[in-house]
Design an enzyme around this catalytic site. Structure first.
Site, PDB file in Angstrom:
ATOM      1  N   ASP A 136      35.525  40.190  76.433  1.00  0.00           N
ATOM      2  CA  ASP A 136      34.351  39.354  76.248  1.00  0.00           C
ATOM      3  C   ASP A 136      33.637  39.271  77.585  1.00  0.00           C
ATOM      4  OD1 ASP A 136      32.671  37.353  74.804  1.00  0.00           O
ATOM      5  OD2 ASP A 136      33.492  35.997  76.322  1.00  0.00           O
TER       6      ASP A 136
ATOM      7  N   ASP B 260      36.023  31.713  76.438  1.00  0.00           N
ATOM      8  CA  ASP B 260      35.987  33.146  76.693  1.00  0.00           C
ATOM      9  C   ASP B 260      37.248  33.845  76.195  1.00  0.00           C
ATOM     10  OD1 ASP B 260      33.531  32.748  77.900  1.00  0.00           O
ATOM     11  OD2 ASP B 260      34.408  32.454  79.889  1.00  0.00           O
TER      12      ASP B 260
ATOM     13  N   GLU C 152      31.806  44.052  72.449  1.00  0.00           N
ATOM     14  CA  GLU C 152      30.683  43.720  71.587  1.00  0.00           C
ATOM     15  C   GLU C 152      29.508  44.652  71.878  1.00  0.00           C
ATOM     16  OE1 GLU C 152      30.424  39.116  70.486  1.00  0.00           O
ATOM     17  OE2 GLU C 152      30.594  39.426  72.651  1.00  0.00           O
TER      18      GLU C 152
END
Length: 389
Positions: free
Chosen positions: A184, A350, A268
């Site tokens: 992340d 996170d 992502e």
């Protein structure tokens, strides 16, 4: 696998004169071709391709005013036209903006293919140059690898670099591992991993911001066109080069370690170009250089036969409880820890997002499941507005 080795070199006065003239001619041809293609479209709605501009280059060389184009190698000039064609292809495909004119103060580059250089005894001899390039060989090219392309670049700071592209047979797949990791990306912590680790962001721009600001003020006070202004411009460019070097060195070490230690890496698929439109976060996001991080992971995973999985950007990784799957409605950026109202689990924002990203990536890789959440009311309303009546 193709791999480019980048080296610093220090040309002689004769070589520098030839290279500067070559880059100047390449820039001139590129800009003339771009101007002609733009004019043809706006005046006659006519598309001009590489073939037409290549024929125009032949005619330009015959003109008395442009006779100096014959004094340099023709290969970089043709390569410049090919790069212009690629720029237009990317523009029409929606991958890039309209091509810009090249400027002298941005440095320059010249690309030499096999017909425009010689590779002899580990030395590079460019076309129309009798002496080899005095390259500082910080790392030797593997024996048996022959360069296919050499790109010479002059940076805005006045530094010379040569990028040598070879088919590197020494790149071998790493031994397979069972370890998978989710990443992340963030600002304070560059990445948080599903293992519970956080990698601090080096923030090279923030470290040198005061020094850069001082040099930029000095540049603004100099008279345009003066030698002192050119010196001040190079000082500013050197600070920018230092920021870039620190950032890339940090990212290369980080991505290499991640690829070596993990078989599967899940990230992502962020729309970074849209995110930097937020003026409050644009500077911090650009300093973190998420795009460069993902780019390096992509080609290194390809080199070493690792799996890089990109999940949907709309997946609510931060809002989803990693224990029970409950999704909270709102979670502002200033909330770094939160407690699930359903199961009572306390989450680090996170770390929890990284664990959810890993779980979603594994689900996609195993069964092809979708990770896009149901559309919210606001997104549905926006979609309805865009529909024609």
């Amino acid at each position: 696998m193709e791999k480019a080795y980048r080296y610093r070199f220090y040309p002689t006065a004769e070589q520098e004169n030839l290279l500067r003239r070559t880059m100047g001619c390449t820039r001139l041809v590129y800009n003339k071709a771009l101007a002609y293609r733009t004019k043809s479209w706006y005046e006659r709605q006519e598309r001009v391709g590489y073939g037409e501009t290549s024929s125009m280059l032949t005619n330009w060389k015959k003109e008395e005013e442009l006779d100096f184009l014959n004094d340099v190698s023709c290969v970089p000039l043709q390569q410049g036209l090919r790069h212009l064609q690629a720029a237009f292809t990317n523009f029409f495909a929606g991958r890039a903006k309209y091509p810009n004119f090249k400027k002298k103060h941005n440095g320059g580059s010249a690309e030499f293919t096999k017909s425009a250089f010689r590779w002899k005894n580990g030395q590079v001899f460019l076309a129309k140059c009798n002496e080899p390039l005095p390259i500082r060989w910080s790392k030797q090219i593997p024996a048996g690898c022959t360069p296919s392309t050499i790109t010479v670049k002059l940076t805005p700071a006045g530094l010379w670099f040569a990028s040598i592209l070879v088919d590197d047979y020494t790149i071998k797949p790493l031994p397979k591992s069972d370890k998978a990791i989710g990443l992340d990306v963030g600002i304070t912590s560059l990445i948080a991993t599903s293992d519970g680790d956080k990698i601090t962001n080096s923030k090279p721009f923030k470290q040198l911001r005061k020094k850069l600001k001082r040099k930029q003020k000095a540049l603004a006070r100099k008279q345009k066109g003066s030698n002192n202004r050119e010196k001040a411009r190079k000082r500013v460019a050197k600070i920018h080069a230092q920021i870039t070097d620190v950032r890339k060195d940090f990212l290369h070490k980080l991505t290499t370690r991640l690829v070596r230690e993990n078989q599967t890496i899940v990230v992502e698929d962020l729309a970074i170009k849209n995110m930097v439109k937020n003026h409050k976060l644009a500077l911090a996001i650009s300093d973190a250089s998420w795009g460069e991080l993902i780019r390096q992971l992509s080609y290194k995973c390809e080199w070493y036969r690792r799996d890089l999985i990109k999940i949907d950007r709309w997946f609510p990784s931060s809002k989803r409880c990693g224990n029970c799957g409950h999704i909270v409605e709102k979670l502002s950026l200033n909330i770094r820890e939160w407690e699930c109202s359903t199961c009572g689990t306390n989450h680090d924002r996170d770390i929890n997002a990284a664990k959810n990203i890993l779980a979603a990536g594994l689900a996609v890789s195993v069964c092809g499941a979708t990770v896009r959440p149901e559309e919210s009311k606001s997104r549905k309303a926006g979609a309805m507005k865009q529909k024609p009546n």
